[in-house]
Motif scaffolding. Sequence first.
Motif, mmCIF file in Angstrom:
data_model
loop_
_atom_site.group_PDB
_atom_site.id
_atom_site.type_symbol
_atom_site.label_atom_id
_atom_site.label_comp_id
_atom_site.label_asym_id
_atom_site.label_seq_id
_atom_site.Cartn_x
_atom_site.Cartn_y
_atom_site.Cartn_z
ATOM 1 N N GLU A 173 0.834 -1.209 0.000
ATOM 2 C CA GLU A 173 0.000 0.000 0.000
ATOM 3 C C GLU A 173 0.862 1.250 0.000
ATOM 4 O O GLU A 173 0.531 2.251 -0.656
ATOM 5 N N ASN B 43 0.800 4.147 -2.795
ATOM 6 C CA ASN B 43 0.570 5.563 -2.466
ATOM 7 C C ASN B 43 1.666 6.443 -3.035
ATOM 8 O O ASN B 43 1.403 7.558 -3.500
ATOM 9 N N GLU B 44 2.898 5.941 -3.005
ATOM 10 C CA GLU B 44 4.006 6.731 -3.564
ATOM 11 C C GLU B 44 3.824 6.938 -5.053
ATOM 12 O O GLU B 44 4.062 8.037 -5.585
ATOM 13 N N ALA C 205 1.008 6.900 -6.625
ATOM 14 C CA ALA C 205 -0.133 7.800 -6.812
ATOM 15 C C ALA C 205 0.274 9.254 -6.580
ATOM 16 O O ALA C 205 -0.153 10.158 -7.308
ATOM 17 N N LYS C 206 1.112 9.475 -5.571
ATOM 18 C CA LYS C 206 1.570 10.837 -5.296
ATOM 19 C C LYS C 206 2.410 11.380 -6.436
ATOM 20 O O LYS C 206 2.286 12.547 -6.827
#
Length: 426
Positions: free
Chosen positions: A284, A288-289, A291-292
């Motif tokens: 996860e 998230n990385e 996505a950022k």
Amino acid sequence: MSWAEFYLIVSGLITLVLLIVAFPFLRNKKHAKQDSLSNTQIIRQRLVELEREVKEGLISEIDKRQAVDELKVALVDESAFESKKTGTAPLVLLVGGVIALICGGVVYSQVNQMSQVKRSTDAIAALPQLSEQLATGNANNLTQQDIADLALAIRQRLREDPQDDTGWMYLGRLLLSIGQEVQAIEAIDKATKLAPKNSAHKVTLAQALMTTGDVNNLQRAQSILSGLLANTPGNDNLALMMAVVSAQVGDVEQTKRYYEQVKDKLPADSDMTKRLTSRIDELEGRANEVAKLSDASSNTEASTVSEQVSETGFLINIELSEAAKQAAPKEGFLIVFAQDALSENRMPAAVVKMPIGTLPTSVTLTNKNAMMPQYNITSLSQVNVTARLSIDGDVSVSEGEWQGSASAQVLEGQTPELTVIINKEL
């Protein structure tokens, strides 16, 4: 063949050999006796003739006595010769027979392989006990001799009945217990094909595939478990296995889904719980990385890095050889993947799968097609790019599929063109 039958056959053969050796001697002895009787009859006939010649006056009485004495001497000499001849033959025959038996026994003891035959017989006799120990998961208690005997007995059984799926399963478990994963998977796969409705065989096959750590095997295990869970969705053991294998291939959604199903039934401080929760957090976090990085387009530096990462790859032109145009499958899937060319790691850094369309065609393979965010084309310096025409869409190789490969150097932030010709039948 029983031991009694074996000893009976050996005794019969020895008796036959002795008869063959003794037959000439017995025959000669009979002939000698017949010759002796014939000579005696001739001498008697000669004596009668001498009496007749004396009466007729052809010879004198003195000549008669001299002829009789000569006949007696000849008869005595011949009897002594026959006695000497027949007296020494049995001794020679006996000595020769004993020597022959000794030599035969020595040679047989060296080449009879009786120890191996006995070992095979003992192994087959111990098969039920050892098989039960193996089936109950106590393979660690087996000695090296037990493992060798069990393998020998199972192979003997499979030679007699190659369609015995239980025998193939036992052989696969045995090979798996001693670390021979490739041979074990082949044996278990054979058992699964012989009994396709046996779910226990499929579970064992999935377990064997999971031990290898190979991405293709892991994905196959995930597919097998998915099919089993479709029939028995409430099976917690299958759900736990599915969570573990999904974590290994980096499938965070499947890992979370099946971990949620079993987490309340696992001890909170168990090693399995810690590893799965840690792996989910890791996957996860990486998601998230990514996505950022994708959302931070307003930041120039982040945008540049994101562009370099996403655009590193290849524009692959896929063509067919003349043979492939005739024999390659026209329906199925086109699978294009990149692997590290400088190591033994066969896990793809990026994969694209699509239905087979019109060929030749072009495919873009970049970091966006990575199976795991931390392992992509950018992390490699040189790759082997393979294009495969698959019948069933499975990453494992099947008969009748075609593929081609080409090597290239990775250029960060660039997508150079690369031509791959499909020219090899699998």
